[in-house]
Design an enzyme around this catalytic site. Structure first.
Site, PDB file in Angstrom:
ATOM      1  N   ASP A  89       0.849  -1.189   0.000  1.00  0.00           N
ATOM      2  CA  ASP A  89       0.000   0.000   0.000  1.00  0.00           C
ATOM      3  C   ASP A  89       0.892   1.249   0.000  1.00  0.00           C
ATOM      4  OD1 ASP A  89      -3.113   0.642   0.539  1.00  0.00           O
ATOM      5  OD2 ASP A  89      -1.935   2.043   1.725  1.00  0.00           O
ATOM      6  N   GLU A 110       0.930  -5.569  -3.308  1.00  0.00           N
ATOM      7  CA  GLU A 110      -0.194  -4.628  -3.387  1.00  0.00           C
ATOM      8  C   GLU A 110       0.275  -3.186  -3.149  1.00  0.00           C
ATOM      9  OE1 GLU A 110      -3.922  -4.610  -3.851  1.00  0.00           O
ATOM     10  OE2 GLU A 110      -2.916  -6.018  -5.179  1.00  0.00           O
ATOM     11  N   HIS A 166      -6.260  -7.174  -0.897  1.00  0.00           N
ATOM     12  CA  HIS A 166      -5.355  -6.032  -0.706  1.00  0.00           C
ATOM     13  C   HIS A 166      -4.486  -6.190   0.540  1.00  0.00           C
ATOM     14  CE1 HIS A 166      -3.670  -2.091  -0.954  1.00  0.00           C
ATOM     15  NE2 HIS A 166      -4.242  -1.698   0.171  1.00  0.00           N
TER      16      HIS A 166
END
Length: 303
Positions: A111, A135, A278
């Site tokens: 992220d 991710e 995610h």
């Protein structure tokens, strides 16, 4: 910060894990640490904390000095009076790296942890050993490649007033969006840990900044520019092995992002890591830990 105020529990990180607080600028950054040797630094994103890495962390005991910080404003780190823009996060994180004098670093990032970790690497190329991306926020994303409900939620969050009500007042980003980004919904106990740092609207005020800054279709330009500054290092750092893990169905590694990474990022291996959405640290901790081990072999073999 006293032990009684901890929101990040240690028990799942491994038997020798410990809390560490480091004074950084006008505040402090908390991290969980275990072991010694070359540092392996795990960087989380929005709206989580070091807790997200616990199952990966525990599987890597003995592989190096494991360090999982909470970004400023998250987990058990401080809450200074700042805007919490990407450059603010980078300023605190860079100072934290310098204060701990971390060198020969393997970055394990997800992220916004990827956006910040790669930004740090591009500014300190002599201190980077290897990079694992899972991710990642690494490039501008096209809305056509994202689920329509998420695109609509982003529009809501970016609308002044409506966004504050959704994220801050009604706490729906944490209670609805967060659980939906796991392949298997987190247990009530785990969800409570993620929610614990943000019990009130006042404590959630800054949480809206990260989702508003997610670069979609070129907006906001500040985020696109932040990521663009990292591209030269990504494209030229042939001496730093990198591993991009992909997941099914995944979320941020869209077909366009994947094609860009394959064409642009130097010394990159791409590997299917199994089912995940995610927050893949919960979904596939063993696959991520295995990726780190293989990446370390590549890095050590290149010396």
């Amino acid at each position: 910060m006293t032990e009684a105020l901890r929101t990040v529990p240690l028990d799942e990180f491994g038997p020798d894990a410990r809390h560490v607080d480091t004074t950084v600028l006008d505040s402090q950054i908390h991290h969980v640490e275990s072991g010694d040797g070359d540092p392996i630094v795990f960087l989380h994103g929005s709206p989580t904390s070091s807790y997200l890495w616990r199952h990966v962390f525990a599987r890597l005991i003995g592989r190096g000095r494991l360090i999982a910080p909470d970004l400023i404003g998250f987990g058990d780190s401080g809450r200074p009076d700042i805007a919490y823009e990407l450059d603010d996060h980078l300023r605190y994180l860079e100072t934290w790296f310098d204060t701990l004098d971390l060198r020969n670093v393997t970055l394990v990032v997800q992220d916004y942890g990827a956006a910040l970790g790669v930004a740090w690497a591009s500014r300190h190329p002599d201190r980077v050993k290897a990079v694992l991306l899972a991710e990642p926020v690494i490039r501008d994303i096209e809305s056509k490649d994202l689920p329509e409900p998420f695109v609509q939620a982003q529009l809501l969050i970016r609308t002044p007033g409506d966004g504050e009500k959704f994220v801050v007042d009604d706490n729906l980003f944490l209670t609805q969006v967060l659980p939906g980004a796991f392949l298997t919904a987190p247990s009530d106990e785990s969800l409570a840990v993620y929610l614990a740092p943000f019990p009130t609207a006042d404590s959630r005020g800054h949480l809206i900044t990260f989702p508003r800054n997610l670069p979609i279709d070129g907006v906001p330009a500040t985020s696109v520019d932040f990521l663009e500054r990292n591209v030269e290092w990504l494209a030229t750092s042939n001496d730093v092995p990198k591993l991009l893990l992909t997941f099914e169905p995944g979320f941020l590694v869209t077909p366009g992002i994947l094609a860009w990474a394959k064409a642009t990022v130097a010394a990159l291996e791409v590997r299917d890591a199994g089912a995940g959405v995610h927050f893949v640290q919960e979904d596939q901790p063993q696959a991520i830990a295995d990726g780190v081990v293989d990446l370390l072999r590549r890095a050590d073999g290149a010396r």
